[in-house]
Design a protein around this motif. Sequence first.
Motif, short mmCIF file in Angstrom:
data_model
loop_
_atom_site.label_atom_id
_atom_site.label_comp_id
_atom_site.label_asym_id
_atom_site.label_seq_id
_atom_site.Cartn_x
_atom_site.Cartn_y
_atom_site.Cartn_z
N THR A 23 21.27 34.22 8.02
CA THR A 23 21.06 35.10 6.87
C THR A 23 21.51 36.51 7.20
OG1 THR A 23 18.78 35.58 7.53
CG2 THR A 23 19.14 33.73 6.02
N THR A 24 21.35 36.88 8.47
CA THR A 24 21.68 38.24 8.93
C THR A 24 22.35 38.15 10.29
OG1 THR A 24 19.76 39.13 7.75
CG2 THR A 24 20.72 40.52 9.48
N VAL A 61 18.20 35.54 11.89
CA VAL A 61 19.13 36.50 12.48
C VAL A 61 19.92 35.81 13.58
CG1 VAL A 61 19.38 38.68 13.73
CG2 VAL A 61 17.59 38.43 11.98
N HIS A 87 23.41 41.74 6.37
CA HIS A 87 22.72 40.70 5.61
C HIS A 87 23.68 40.18 4.55
CE1 HIS A 87 19.33 38.48 4.04
NE2 HIS A 87 19.52 38.98 2.83
N SER A 93 23.89 41.69 -0.40
CA SER A 93 24.48 41.86 0.93
C SER A 93 24.59 43.34 1.29
CB SER A 93 25.86 41.20 0.99
OG SER A 93 26.71 41.74 0.00
N LEU A 114 14.56 41.71 9.01
CA LEU A 114 16.02 41.71 8.97
C LEU A 114 16.54 40.39 8.42
CD1 LEU A 114 17.07 43.38 12.35
CD2 LEU A 114 17.24 44.36 10.06
N GLY A 117 16.36 40.24 4.75
CA GLY A 117 17.18 41.16 3.98
C GLY A 117 16.67 42.58 3.92
N HIS A 119 16.35 46.04 5.86
CA HIS A 119 16.89 46.70 7.05
C HIS A 119 15.97 47.79 7.59
CE1 HIS A 119 18.01 50.08 4.47
NE2 HIS A 119 18.74 49.26 3.71
N TYR A 217 25.39 32.40 4.95
CA TYR A 217 24.04 32.52 4.41
C TYR A 217 23.45 31.16 4.04
CZ TYR A 217 20.12 34.29 1.67
OH TYR A 217 18.86 34.56 1.21
#
Length: 299
Positions: A23-24, A61, A87, A93, A114, A117, A119, A217
């Motif tokens: 995802t990140t 992550v 992300h 994003s 993270l 989504g 930060h 993702y």
Amino acid sequence: MSTCTTLSRELTEPLAATAATATTWLLIEQNGPWGAKALTESHLDRGTGRALDAACAGTGVRIALIRRPGRHADCLPAVGHEVIVAHTAPGRSWVRRAAVADPAELLGLDFTALGGGEHGGFGTAHTGGPVALVCTNGRRDRCCALLGRPLAAELAAAGHSEVWEVTHLGGHRFSPTMLVLPYGYAYGRLTPESAKEVLAATAAGSTLPEWSRGRSYWDRPGQAAEHAVRLLTGETSAEALTVRRSGERVEVRHTDGRRWLAEVAERASEPARPESCGKAPGTPSRMDVVSLREVRQQP
């Protein structure tokens, strides 16, 4: 010389639904040589590498090391490390970047947030063009060095300032492979010409299904379903489609309201082939869309 990439091409192995899932992305600049397990086999402190890897586990992550294209002498590391966090959720994003004196500082991040989504104000927003990450770690697979390093050098020489070599994107047999941010689409079997097309498309908010391995993702069934809808409709807008999965069934939704249901089956690739140079032949899994139908809206 027989390589995993040449055999994969000869077997016309599909690229779709082979992207590493995350995802990140957490990307840490680390100059100098990389070993096969780069987080603990580079100039990055081994204990820090192990701790960062453990901190990412189960959060969504994915962590990797990056460096600028070029020669990488085994010398003392430079002071300071560029850090990129991205992300890749459709419509949500973002790419953030910062510089740290010691990557151990990153252990203070909230990795669960993270991955979801958030930060938390890390660094500053990236304002440049697409970020291109080309896998070049020859210690992990020789194809990545033989094919990836020339591609990264060519893109950098062509004036694409945001080009980085990266330690691992998965799918060595699809080299040269590249992940492009902010959308997180992975691509394979690229040439300098097709890679430049990918970067131009990304800058315009699009993706190119012809060389796409999927959006990182999504999990692999989701990647397969999204790709099938793109082939069916000709849709190339990077942010147009979202995916929801329930077992083997995947729903793909368009921002214009259209919906499709896909049934995805995981199957073994035949005949056996090595997934990486030097590995024994195996039958890597593939994701096949066995049915796809549009769900009509009720009047």
